[in-house]
Design a protein around this motif. Structure first.
Motif, PDB file in Angstrom:
ATOM      1  N   PRO A 173       8.978  -6.326  -8.239  1.00  0.00           N
ATOM      2  CA  PRO A 173       8.130  -5.640  -7.362  1.00  0.00           C
ATOM      3  C   PRO A 173       8.781  -4.917  -6.018  1.00  0.00           C
ATOM      4  O   PRO A 173       8.375  -3.881  -5.359  1.00  0.00           O
ATOM      5  CB  PRO A 173       7.095  -6.523  -6.781  1.00  0.00           C
ATOM      6  N   THR A 174      10.207  -5.299  -5.865  1.00  0.00           N
ATOM      7  CA  THR A 174      10.926  -4.577  -4.772  1.00  0.00           C
ATOM      8  C   THR A 174      11.547  -3.334  -5.007  1.00  0.00           C
ATOM      9  O   THR A 174      11.944  -2.810  -4.344  1.00  0.00           O
ATOM     10  CB  THR A 174      11.757  -5.737  -4.265  1.00  0.00           C
ATOM     11  N   THR A 175      11.655  -3.349  -6.616  1.00  0.00           N
ATOM     12  CA  THR A 175      12.484  -2.039  -6.949  1.00  0.00           C
ATOM     13  C   THR A 175      11.762  -1.135  -7.986  1.00  0.00           C
ATOM     14  O   THR A 175      11.894  -0.029  -8.019  1.00  0.00           O
ATOM     15  CB  THR A 175      13.854  -2.424  -7.698  1.00  0.00           C
ATOM     16  N   SER A 176      10.595  -1.594  -8.655  1.00  0.00           N
ATOM     17  CA  SER A 176       9.973  -0.831  -9.422  1.00  0.00           C
ATOM     18  C   SER A 176       9.115   0.138  -8.611  1.00  0.00           C
ATOM     19  O   SER A 176       8.828  -0.064  -7.355  1.00  0.00           O
ATOM     20  CB  SER A 176       8.884  -1.479 -10.241  1.00  0.00           C
ATOM     21  N   ALA A 177       8.813   1.395  -9.178  1.00  0.00           N
ATOM     22  CA  ALA A 177       8.021   2.343  -8.331  1.00  0.00           C
ATOM     23  C   ALA A 177       6.544   2.444  -9.209  1.00  0.00           C
ATOM     24  O   ALA A 177       6.562   2.714 -10.397  1.00  0.00           O
ATOM     25  CB  ALA A 177       8.671   3.649  -8.340  1.00  0.00           C
ATOM     26  N   GLY A 178       5.539   2.332  -8.667  1.00  0.00           N
ATOM     27  CA  GLY A 178       4.220   2.771  -8.985  1.00  0.00           C
ATOM     28  C   GLY A 178       3.219   1.583  -8.971  1.00  0.00           C
ATOM     29  O   GLY A 178       2.944   1.459  -7.760  1.00  0.00           O
ATOM     30  N   VAL A 202       7.402  -3.003  -2.783  1.00  0.00           N
ATOM     31  CA  VAL A 202       7.098  -3.698  -1.592  1.00  0.00           C
ATOM     32  C   VAL A 202       8.246  -4.285  -1.000  1.00  0.00           C
ATOM     33  O   VAL A 202       9.469  -4.756  -1.725  1.00  0.00           O
ATOM     34  CB  VAL A 202       6.033  -4.644  -2.138  1.00  0.00           C
ATOM     35  N   PRO A 203       8.462  -4.572   0.346  1.00  0.00           N
ATOM     36  CA  PRO A 203       9.431  -5.203   0.931  1.00  0.00           C
ATOM     37  C   PRO A 203       9.565  -6.494   0.451  1.00  0.00           C
ATOM     38  O   PRO A 203       8.489  -7.284   0.022  1.00  0.00           O
ATOM     39  CB  PRO A 203       9.068  -5.115   2.395  1.00  0.00           C
ATOM     40  N   PRO A 204      10.750  -7.144   0.424  1.00  0.00           N
ATOM     41  CA  PRO A 204      11.037  -8.349   0.008  1.00  0.00           C
ATOM     42  C   PRO A 204      10.204  -9.625   0.525  1.00  0.00           C
ATOM     43  O   PRO A 204       9.511 -10.434   0.059  1.00  0.00           O
ATOM     44  CB  PRO A 204      12.349  -8.823  -0.096  1.00  0.00           C
ATOM     45  N   ALA A 205       9.799  -9.341   1.792  1.00  0.00           N
ATOM     46  CA  ALA A 205       9.017 -10.380   2.490  1.00  0.00           C
ATOM     47  C   ALA A 205       7.508 -10.561   2.218  1.00  0.00           C
ATOM     48  O   ALA A 205       7.083 -11.397   2.461  1.00  0.00           O
ATOM     49  CB  ALA A 205       9.216 -10.110   4.207  1.00  0.00           C
ATOM     50  N   ARG A 206       7.310  -9.445   1.228  1.00  0.00           N
ATOM     51  CA  ARG A 206       5.879  -9.473   0.993  1.00  0.00           C
ATOM     52  C   ARG A 206       5.647 -10.209  -0.503  1.00  0.00           C
ATOM     53  O   ARG A 206       4.663 -10.380  -1.187  1.00  0.00           O
ATOM     54  CB  ARG A 206       5.551  -8.003   0.777  1.00  0.00           C
TER      55      ARG A 206
END
Length: 298
Positions: A128-133, A154-158
């Motif tokens: 989720p930190t690198t995929s787009a959509g 999303v940011p890694p913290a999320r």
């Protein structure tokens, strides 16, 4: 319905409710025993006994089999636990006979994804930190039904612990109003039937169907897909289970999103006549796969 939940859970009332619920299955059990005229086969369950709503309890009743504990004489044992991580209890590890689902010790989404990658050569997991959509975020645990769509990256913290992140499967019907799920029933070496379930798109992650039907596996799965589903079950140690499979309208692929070795069922909103026939089909498959020659299903 609300009155059903009230009856199930209200002290005093619940005893009468479950007695009435069990009655048709008990009557069919007695009819089966009278027809056979022999010793009822015994099926031991551990560490938990199957709930009356479970497919296992219903199949045993319809097959004329007694549900017993692992310390009692039995013809077959079943590793039965509602937990996600489900180690085999010591009493079953020492059982000299066959133990169904003995090696099914991890049914997390992570474990299902790994088996899916091996059986099918593709999977659902995304970063989720690198995929787009948009992706789906849901619990790694069994039977939570808590999925939600999440815009990525999303940011890694999320990124939340105990969650998995998967691509969105486009299983929306042609008119765009519903999603279609396939509940694939696996009994040993066969897929005796599939439940096709529909829900409104707005409730895609719930377990409350708007309608359901029974279909033959060959009408919704290719022979190759069926073989791969059976292989996935073997990888996860499941001798008998139900799989939640979604068909993507874009790439046409089948995706397994859950494996449940202790299902309740048949699915809600399946017509009662179809539910009875489905249980008969599953009971026959279970008897032929696991109880013969100790028992037969006529």
């Amino acid at each position: 319905m609300q009155w059903v939940e009230w009856a199930r859970n209200t002290p005093g009332v619940s005893t009468a409710y479950w007695a009435a619920y069990r009655l048709p299955f008990r009557l069919r059990y007695l009819r089966r025993r009278l027809a056979d005229g022999g010793r009822a086969p015994a099926v031991a369950f551990a560490p938990e006994r199957p709930h009356p709503l479970s497919v296992a309890a219903k199949v045993c009743s319809l097959a004329g089999a007694r549900v017993v504990g692992p310390d009692q004489p039995h013809d077959l044992a079943v590793h039965f636990s509602l937990a996600t991580h489900r180690p085999l209890p010591a009493e079953l590890a020492a059982d000299p006979g066959r133990v169904l689902n003995a090696d099914c010790t991890d049914i997390s989404k992570t474990a299902v994804e790994a088996a899916h990658q091996e059986a099918f050569g593709y999977g659902l997991a995304v970063d989720p930190t690198t995929s787009a959509g948009v992706c789906v975020e849901k619990s790694d645990a069994n039977a939570e039904h808590d999925g939600r769509e999440l815009r990525t990256p999303v940011p890694p913290a999320r990124v939340r612990p105990g969650r998995v992140y998967q691509q969105v499967v486009a299983n929306v019907t042609a008119d765009g109003t519903e999603v279609e799920d396939l509940r694939v029933v696996v009994v040993g070496t066969r897929v005796p039937l599939v439940y096709r379930k529909h829900r409104p798109v707005s409730d895609r992650f719930s377990n409350d169907n708007s309608r359901a039907e029974v279909v033959p596996a060959s009408s919704v799965l290719s022979d190759d897909e069926t073989a791969r589903l059976l292989h996935l079950c073997r990888l996860l140690g499941a001798d008998t289970a139900e799989l939640d499979v979604l068909r993507d309208r874009g790439d046409g692929r089948a995706y397994v999103v859950d494996l449940n070795p202790t299902p309740n069922g048949p699915p809600n909103h399946l017509p009662s006549a179809e539910a009875r026939r489905a249980l008969d089909v599953v009971t026959r498959a279970f008897t032929e796969e696991f109880l013969a020659p100790a028992h037969s299903f006529g």
